[in-house]
Design an enzyme around this catalytic site. Structure first.
Site, PDB file in Angstrom:
ATOM      1  N   GLU A   2      24.925 -39.845 -26.787  1.00  0.00           N
ATOM      2  CA  GLU A   2      25.059 -40.290 -28.181  1.00  0.00           C
ATOM      3  C   GLU A   2      26.218 -41.281 -28.309  1.00  0.00           C
ATOM      4  O   GLU A   2      27.046 -41.399 -27.406  1.00  0.00           O
ATOM      5  CB  GLU A   2      25.324 -39.087 -29.081  1.00  0.00           C
ATOM      6  CG  GLU A   2      26.592 -38.330 -28.684  1.00  0.00           C
ATOM      7  CD  GLU A   2      27.233 -37.592 -29.848  1.00  0.00           C
ATOM      8  OE1 GLU A   2      27.434 -38.231 -30.898  1.00  0.00           O
ATOM      9  OE2 GLU A   2      27.557 -36.411 -29.696  1.00  0.00           O
ATOM     10  N   ASP A 115      25.343 -26.029 -45.580  1.00  0.00           N
ATOM     11  CA  ASP A 115      25.583 -27.095 -44.596  1.00  0.00           C
ATOM     12  C   ASP A 115      25.242 -26.633 -43.179  1.00  0.00           C
ATOM     13  O   ASP A 115      26.020 -25.950 -42.522  1.00  0.00           O
ATOM     14  CB  ASP A 115      27.055 -27.545 -44.687  1.00  0.00           C
ATOM     15  CG  ASP A 115      27.312 -28.833 -43.921  1.00  0.00           C
ATOM     16  OD1 ASP A 115      26.405 -29.283 -43.184  1.00  0.00           O
ATOM     17  OD2 ASP A 115      28.411 -29.397 -44.055  1.00  0.00           O
ATOM     18  N   ASP A 119      21.365 -31.381 -36.229  1.00  0.00           N
ATOM     19  CA  ASP A 119      21.279 -31.274 -34.762  1.00  0.00           C
ATOM     20  C   ASP A 119      20.388 -30.104 -34.350  1.00  0.00           C
ATOM     21  O   ASP A 119      19.635 -30.195 -33.380  1.00  0.00           O
ATOM     22  CB  ASP A 119      22.670 -31.040 -34.155  1.00  0.00           C
ATOM     23  CG  ASP A 119      23.579 -32.249 -34.258  1.00  0.00           C
ATOM     24  OD1 ASP A 119      23.135 -33.308 -34.747  1.00  0.00           O
ATOM     25  OD2 ASP A 119      24.758 -32.130 -33.851  1.00  0.00           O
ATOM     26  N   LYS A 136      30.661 -27.241 -31.911  1.00  0.00           N
ATOM     27  CA  LYS A 136      32.018 -27.541 -32.348  1.00  0.00           C
ATOM     28  C   LYS A 136      32.741 -26.267 -32.781  1.00  0.00           C
ATOM     29  O   LYS A 136      32.176 -25.424 -33.453  1.00  0.00           O
ATOM     30  CB  LYS A 136      31.979 -28.556 -33.495  1.00  0.00           C
ATOM     31  CG  LYS A 136      31.437 -29.908 -33.016  1.00  0.00           C
ATOM     32  CD  LYS A 136      31.373 -30.907 -34.121  1.00  0.00           C
ATOM     33  CE  LYS A 136      30.280 -30.543 -35.112  1.00  0.00           C
ATOM     34  NZ  LYS A 136      30.080 -31.638 -36.104  1.00  0.00           N
TER      35      LYS A 136
END
Ligand code: PSU
Ligand code: MN
Length: 278
Positions: A2, A115, A119, A136
């Site tokens: 990416e 939220d 992905d 993350k």
């Protein structure tokens, strides 16, 4: 690979340039071919010429999968592709293996905000092996794993029984399956029951580069509280928290980020070679 992590939305300069170089070298040294995804001048790209690399190190608009058609229609100068966009684009180009640093996932407080990174949906909808150091660290990792289970994405721990938390080797959450080799990952990929779905390979950061988990959690809690106070929401959360982690760990998070990105790229390349051998 990416492009978001190499842009101003990911790593600070000049670490972003170093990250790109190290990832490209890691892929080539294992006998695979690196290709960076991006939208440049309104054109979806899979693979860039060397003299174009400078463009993805600069200022970007974040492009998740749903933003790609808009970036094309509006001729965005540089749309930095997130994991969801990259996986979609690469799958369309017939590529089977994708490497990143950390995956997006279910954000803390998602029960109120809703939220959840696109992905996760992309991993379940495109035929791709994605390689990341878990998700993350500032996400809700238990819910992220639950989501992947629900949408049917196998999560494979790379020579490790725990889901990594990006800067640290273990989140304390077990992965569903542990794998030992690239050939094993390729065999899982070849036997997916859904033809258009993916696999997540969770690779822990190398031991020597790991950060202190307790210290990080304190930094993350403060950064997320500051996000709340400043009204920062949605797609802006990731760049904000990453910058804050960089500042408060006195830059130690940046070398850790580089090391895990390079390591992931190398593992992904090994898997790509194994997939090609099938
Ligand atoms: N992890 C990082 N740096 C990043 C990202 C993840 O350490 O820049 C980016 C990736 O491109 C990922 C995206 O796909 O953040 C997810 O953003 P969001 O949570 O807004 O879906
Ligand atoms: Mn989001």
């Amino acid at each position: 690979m990416e492009s978001t992590i190499y842009s101003n939305l990911g790593l600070p300069a000049p670490a972003n340039h170093e990250a790109l170089t190290r990832c490209i070298d890691a892929v080539r040294s294992r006998g695979a071919v690196p290709a960076v995804t991006a939208v440049l001048d309104g054109v979806v790209r899979v693979g860039l010429a060397a003299d174009e690399h400078d463009r993805i190190l600069g200022s970007a608009r974040k492009a998740a999968e749903r933003d790609v058609p808009v970036a094309v229609a509006q001729g965005w100068e540089f749309g930095a592709t997130t994991v969801s966009a990259s996986v979609a684009i690469a799958a369309a180009a017939g590529i089977s293996v994708f490497a990143t640093g950390g995956l997006g996932g279910v954000h803390r407080g998602a029960e109120l905000t809703g939220d959840v990174s696109a992905d996760l949906d992309a991993l379940s909808k495109h035929r791709m092996v994605s390689v990341s150091a878990g998700a993350k660290a500032f996400l809700d990792l238990p819910r992220t794993l639950e989501y992947l289970e629900t949408v049917g994405v196998p999560v494979l721990g790379w020579q490790h029984g725990w889901f990594p938390a990006f800067y640290t080797r273990s989140s304390g959450l077990e992965v569903a399956h542990r794998v030992e080799s690239a050939a094993e990952v390729a065999a899982v990929f070849a036997n997916l029951t859904r033809p258009d779905s993916g696999v997540l390979v969770a690779v822990p950061i190398p031991e020597d580069d790991e950060l202190d988990g307790a210290e990080l959690n304190a930094v993350i809690d403060t950064a997320l509280a500051d996000c709340d106070a400043a009204g920062i929401t949605g797609a802006a959360i990731t760049p904000f928290v990453l910058e804050r982690i960089g500042q408060t760990t006195a830059g130690r998070s940046v070398p850790a980020n580089l090391a895990l990105a390079e390591n992931n790229a190398g593992v992904a390349a090994e898997i790509a070679v194994a997939v090609a051998a099938l």
